[in-house]
Write a protein that holds these residues in place. Structure first.
Motif, mmCIF file in Angstrom:
data_model
loop_
_atom_site.group_PDB
_atom_site.id
_atom_site.type_symbol
_atom_site.label_atom_id
_atom_site.label_comp_id
_atom_site.label_asym_id
_atom_site.label_seq_id
_atom_site.Cartn_x
_atom_site.Cartn_y
_atom_site.Cartn_z
ATOM 1 N N SER A 131 45.714 57.169 45.156
ATOM 2 C CA SER A 131 45.570 56.252 44.018
ATOM 3 C C SER A 131 46.121 54.875 44.344
ATOM 4 O O SER A 131 45.500 53.850 44.052
ATOM 5 N N GLN A 132 47.311 54.835 44.931
ATOM 6 C CA GLN A 132 47.945 53.560 45.242
ATOM 7 C C GLN A 132 47.131 52.758 46.252
ATOM 8 O O GLN A 132 47.074 51.530 46.178
ATOM 9 N N ARG A 133 46.475 53.445 47.156
ATOM 10 C CA ARG A 133 45.721 52.755 48.193
ATOM 11 C C ARG A 133 44.341 52.313 47.717
ATOM 12 O O ARG A 133 43.848 51.240 48.094
ATOM 13 N N ALA A 189 44.831 45.152 40.119
ATOM 14 C CA ALA A 189 44.310 44.133 39.194
ATOM 15 C C ALA A 189 43.391 44.725 38.138
ATOM 16 O O ALA A 189 43.109 44.069 37.124
ATOM 17 N N TYR A 190 42.918 45.945 38.354
ATOM 18 C CA TYR A 190 41.966 46.560 37.417
ATOM 19 C C TYR A 190 42.518 47.816 36.746
ATOM 20 O O TYR A 190 41.840 48.406 35.909
ATOM 21 N N ARG A 191 43.723 48.204 37.090
ATOM 22 C CA ARG A 191 44.267 49.448 36.542
ATOM 23 C C ARG A 191 44.461 49.390 35.032
ATOM 24 O O ARG A 191 44.373 50.422 34.344
ATOM 25 N N VAL A 238 33.538 50.147 37.152
ATOM 26 C CA VAL A 238 34.670 49.392 37.716
ATOM 27 C C VAL A 238 34.858 49.901 39.141
ATOM 28 O O VAL A 238 35.737 50.745 39.401
ATOM 29 N N PRO A 239 34.074 49.429 40.096
ATOM 30 C CA PRO A 239 34.122 49.978 41.458
ATOM 31 C C PRO A 239 35.421 49.697 42.192
ATOM 32 O O PRO A 239 35.684 50.314 43.228
ATOM 33 N N GLN A 240 36.249 48.809 41.648
ATOM 34 C CA GLN A 240 37.553 48.520 42.270
ATOM 35 C C GLN A 240 38.532 49.675 42.055
ATOM 36 O O GLN A 240 39.548 49.763 42.741
#
Length: 340
Positions: free
Chosen positions: A89-91, A96-98, A288-290
């Motif tokens: 998850s962190q990687r 910016a989108y969380r 949200v592909p980020q």
């Protein structure tokens, strides 16, 4: 993600952090529980739990939930664990989108087209709008914008409200800002537990081109507003065809051959519209592909799947060997899709 991404430096940081936070009493309780369940010697279990936590990134509760005490080294290596999931998850989930996933109001705005139900935000001076919405629905669900594991979720009936100004003021005071229509679930889900909307957790990874479904779990409630374990809920893993692989279970040593309230045999459960569910996950994963690694909570309705929420910290749902007889987990699928 390279092997180095989940390599020695990450493990060292995890070990140091875990050592600082370790609750010795909690570890001993888990070890005693495990030793009793599997006929093991408690001190040996304690040592093994600490070793697995420090050098193999296995959370203490993971060790208990997935019966590590009875698994071989090779079998253990097939299990996804919370520390490894958190590193993914962190990687792969852009900070910016969380917030679009952490804030339930922001999530509903972003994924509005896929909720397929009415919703509104409680605002100052909006008692009349709230009354109109609630009376039209009959029953509503309210949510605090930030919460997890079902916390901050409530259910109200219009017939129980006698003072709408007071009801409106109470929601504002308690921070219950999001109001939603109750989802009408598919009859096959209602047959197991009609009093709770039973969600399907689909853990998926979007690599920029393809959406990989890593694991599917079906959660069942006990009549409360949420199917989370904090409300008495439990889950069973699903195979690729959406069929339960065995009985239900939770993290409190409860095993459910049948649903305690309906008597439905959990191993007989088949998720309806499984192909539509997979296509739906692929669609929402591209919004949200980020945020590439997500635990999607979905409900199948008579008209198809609808979205409840997405969890950028996906968490882990895995097979429990002592319940299902299956001694392998989903980690190979994660490795194949993500590349660690």
């Amino acid at each position: 993600m390279s092997q180095q991404g989940l390599g020695l430096s990450s493990r060292f940081r995890y070990l140091v952090g875990r050592a600082r936070r370790i609750d010795v009493g909690s570890v001993l309780e888990r070890a005693k529980e495990t030793a009793h369940a599997h006929g093991k010697w408690t001190p040996a279990v304690v040592v093994d739990m600490l070793w697995q936590a420090g050098f193999n990134q296995v959370g203490f509760q993971d060790y208990v939930d997935y019966d590590f005490a009875i698994l071989t080294r090779a079998e253990r290596d097939t299990y996804m664990t919370h520390p490894v999931s958190n590193q993914i998850s962190q990687r792969h989930d852009d900070p910016a989108y969380r917030h679009l996933f952490e804030d339930k109001v922001a999530f509903d705005r972003t994924f509005s087209a896929y909720l397929r139900r009415e919703w509104m935000v409680v605002e100052q001076g909006g008692a009349t709008e709230l009354r109109s919405f609630t009376e039209r629905q009959g029953t509503i669900v309210t949510k605090e914008p930030v919460g997890s594991a079902g916390t901050g979720v409530h259910r109200y009936h219009a017939a129980d409200v006698t003072d709408w100004d007071d009801f409106h003021r109470g929601l504002l005071d308690r921070g219950e800002m999001l109001v939603e229509e109750v989802i009408a679930q598919h009859p096959d889900l209602a047959a197991v537990c009609p009093g709770t909307v039973n969600t399907t957790r689909v853990t998926a990874f979007f690599d920029g081109e393809q959406t990989h479904i890593l694991a599917m779990a079906q959660k069942f409630g006990r009549g409360a507003v949420s199917d989370q374990m904090t409300f008495g809920g439990f889950y069973t893993m699903l195979d690729d065809d959406g069929h339960a692989v065995g009985p239900g279970y939770d993290s409190h040593a409860h095993v459910h051959e049948v649903h305690p309230d309906s008597g439905f045999r959990i191993a007989d459960f088949q998720l309806p519209m499984i192909d539509e569910v997979k296509a739906f996950v692929d669609t929402v994963a591209r919004v949200v592909p980020q945020i590439r690694y997500v635990g999607w909570d979905i409900v199948v309705t008579p008209d198809g799947p609808v979205l409840v929420e997405g969890n950028w910290g996906a968490g882990v749902y895995e097979n429990k060997p002592s319940v299902t007889g299956i001694r392998t987990g989903h980690k190979p699928r994660y490795r194949a899709a993500i590349g660690f």
